[in-house]
Design a protein around this motif. Structure first.
Motif, mmCIF file in Angstrom:
data_model
loop_
_atom_site.group_PDB
_atom_site.id
_atom_site.type_symbol
_atom_site.label_atom_id
_atom_site.label_comp_id
_atom_site.label_asym_id
_atom_site.label_seq_id
_atom_site.Cartn_x
_atom_site.Cartn_y
_atom_site.Cartn_z
ATOM 1 N N GLU A 137 38.277 106.778 59.581
ATOM 2 C CA GLU A 137 39.674 106.400 59.784
ATOM 3 C C GLU A 137 39.851 105.610 61.078
ATOM 4 O O GLU A 137 40.550 104.588 61.108
ATOM 5 N N ILE A 138 39.220 106.065 62.147
ATOM 6 C CA ILE A 138 39.319 105.351 63.420
ATOM 7 C C ILE A 138 38.628 103.999 63.317
ATOM 8 O O ILE A 138 39.143 102.983 63.807
ATOM 9 N N ARG A 139 37.473 103.960 62.664
ATOM 10 C CA ARG A 139 36.769 102.685 62.489
ATOM 11 C C ARG A 139 37.636 101.694 61.723
ATOM 12 O O ARG A 139 37.653 100.498 62.039
ATOM 13 N N ALA A 140 38.352 102.182 60.732
ATOM 14 C CA ALA A 140 39.232 101.302 59.948
ATOM 15 C C ALA A 140 40.347 100.734 60.815
ATOM 16 O O ALA A 140 40.712 99.552 60.690
ATOM 17 N N VAL A 158 23.226 87.186 66.087
ATOM 18 C CA VAL A 158 24.561 87.707 65.804
ATOM 19 C C VAL A 158 24.431 88.952 64.932
ATOM 20 O O VAL A 158 23.744 88.935 63.907
ATOM 21 N N VAL A 159 25.072 90.021 65.355
ATOM 22 C CA VAL A 159 25.052 91.285 64.626
ATOM 23 C C VAL A 159 26.425 91.520 64.015
ATOM 24 O O VAL A 159 27.453 91.293 64.668
ATOM 25 N N ASP A 160 26.447 91.955 62.771
ATOM 26 C CA ASP A 160 27.703 92.277 62.101
ATOM 27 C C ASP A 160 28.289 93.525 62.744
ATOM 28 O O ASP A 160 27.780 94.632 62.521
ATOM 29 N N TRP A 161 29.344 93.353 63.523
ATOM 30 C CA TRP A 161 29.954 94.493 64.221
ATOM 31 C C TRP A 161 30.564 95.493 63.244
ATOM 32 O O TRP A 161 30.670 96.671 63.541
ATOM 33 N N GLY A 184 28.428 99.813 71.823
ATOM 34 C CA GLY A 184 29.699 99.214 71.465
ATOM 35 C C GLY A 184 29.802 98.790 70.011
ATOM 36 O O GLY A 184 30.778 98.147 69.627
ATOM 37 N N HIS A 185 28.807 99.161 69.191
ATOM 38 C CA HIS A 185 28.879 98.852 67.768
ATOM 39 C C HIS A 185 29.849 99.809 67.086
ATOM 40 O O HIS A 185 29.897 100.997 67.393
ATOM 41 N N LEU A 186 30.628 99.288 66.141
ATOM 42 C CA LEU A 186 31.690 100.069 65.497
ATOM 43 C C LEU A 186 31.178 101.369 64.883
ATOM 44 O O LEU A 186 31.875 102.395 64.914
ATOM 45 N N THR A 187 29.968 101.348 64.344
ATOM 46 C CA THR A 187 29.443 102.542 63.663
ATOM 47 C C THR A 187 29.142 103.692 64.607
ATOM 48 O O THR A 187 28.854 104.799 64.151
ATOM 49 N N ALA A 225 32.192 109.010 76.095
ATOM 50 C CA ALA A 225 33.268 108.146 76.602
ATOM 51 C C ALA A 225 32.771 106.714 76.759
ATOM 52 O O ALA A 225 33.528 105.760 76.546
ATOM 53 N N TYR A 226 31.502 106.551 77.104
ATOM 54 C CA TYR A 226 30.935 105.212 77.262
ATOM 55 C C TYR A 226 30.966 104.455 75.940
ATOM 56 O O TYR A 226 31.312 103.271 75.888
ATOM 57 N N VAL A 227 30.624 105.151 74.854
ATOM 58 C CA VAL A 227 30.665 104.536 73.526
ATOM 59 C C VAL A 227 32.066 104.020 73.223
ATOM 60 O O VAL A 227 32.248 102.874 72.807
ATOM 61 N N ILE A 228 33.073 104.862 73.421
ATOM 62 C CA ILE A 228 34.444 104.453 73.098
ATOM 63 C C ILE A 228 34.862 103.258 73.950
ATOM 64 O O ILE A 228 35.478 102.314 73.456
ATOM 65 N N SER A 229 34.481 103.266 75.220
ATOM 66 C CA SER A 229 34.864 102.160 76.109
ATOM 67 C C SER A 229 34.233 100.843 75.660
ATOM 68 O O SER A 229 34.876 99.793 75.682
ATOM 69 N N LYS A 230 32.976 100.899 75.235
ATOM 70 C CA LYS A 230 32.291 99.670 74.844
ATOM 71 C C LYS A 230 32.680 99.216 73.435
ATOM 72 O O LYS A 230 32.713 98.005 73.165
#
Length: 279
Positions: free
Chosen positions: A151-154, A270-273, A142-145, A191-196
């Motif tokens: 573009e999607i991350r932004a 705490v991790v920087d998401w 579930g981490h943004l990277t 799909a699991y990545v996107i969901s989390k």
């Protein structure tokens, strides 16, 4: 007569969810609700806790069934008066090797992990008591990277992101998966990545919204990566026990940690998401 404090765990009949319920029964001085979609499995799990000398309560709860969630809300509202701890743990993951087409995997995974969690939150947030804590179980996935497209991350890291916009992006991914253009459009192949990632982003937005409430209830929302746990979810390839996987969620639910809208790792750090993930 004052009512007892109340904790609720979704998907509590097995795995990390069961260990979270167990930990709450051991350390939380209130009523602990183990919820599950399947009543028989849920009651069996309550029975296992009983054998350990621990008392939990069961109520059926299906993330995909709004009537089920509404029924649970009315029960808690009438019997308990409110919720003090809400752990959104219920989720699904398809195995790496499966005959299910990716379009169906995407549809079902997002429907349960993201929209199911959102549905529970939308319904139960109104009965959270002041100072309640919400723990959304995410993942290292579930981490943004984990999303390839900058573009999607932004879009997902926009400080003004709304729940409606986030839900729209989740639907966009499902539509791209159905058209088989999800990889070329930058979503990646999980799909699991996107969901989390969606659950992690949702947690940040939810905290911002609670902080803006006109009548502030001091609700705390955080997301958490429980670690690589030996469960059905990981096809039992995980290296941690379910008790080890429950440690960080229990820390967020029970301790006076002062964290708000954070993405927390299984060691309670705490991790920087928005930044690089832990190595």
């Amino acid at each position: 007569m004052s009512r007892k404090a109340v904790a609720v765990v979704t998907g509590g009949n097995k795995g990390v969810g069961f260990a979270i319920v167990k930990g709450l029964c051991e350390h939380f001085s209130g009523n602990v609700y183990l919820t599950a979609r399947n009543e028989t499995l849920g009651l069996n799990s309550v029975g296992k806790l009983k054998e350990l000398g621990l008392n939990s309560l069961f109520h059926q709860l299906d993330l995909k069934d709004q009537a089920s969630i509404d029924n649970f809300k009315e029960y808690i509202k009438n019997v308990e008066g409110g919720i003090d701890i809400l752990v959104n743990n219920a989720a699904i993951a398809f195995p790496n090797v499966t005959s299910v087409p990716f379009s169906e995997q995407a549809d079902e995974t997002i429907a349960v992990n993201y929209f199911g969690t959102l549905r529970v939150c939308d319904t139960l947030f109104s009965i959270l008591r002041p100072d309640a804590k919400v723990v959304n179980v995410s993942s290292s996935a579930g981490h943004l990277t984990r999303i390839p497209s900058q573009e999607i991350r932004a879009k997902l890291s926009d400080p003004l992101l709304t729940v409606e916009q986030l839900s729209g992006y989740m639907k966009e991914f499902v539509n791209d998966a159905k058209m088989n253009v999800h990889v070329e459009n930058g979503w990646g192949s999980s799909a699991y990545v996107i969901s989390k990632v969606g659950v992690s982003a949702l947690s940040i937005v939810q905290q911002r919204l609670f902080d803006k409430e006109s009548e502030k209830r001091n609700i705390i929302v955080n997301s958490v990566h429980p670690g690589y746990v030996d469960t059905d979810m990981t096809n039992h390839k995980g290296v941690l026990t379910i008790e080890e996987g429950a440690k960080a969620p229990l820390y967020l639910a029970l301790e006076d940690h002062g964290l708000r809208g954070q993405y927390v790792w299984n060691d309670n750090s705490v991790v920087d998401w928005f930044g690089p993930p832990p190595s």
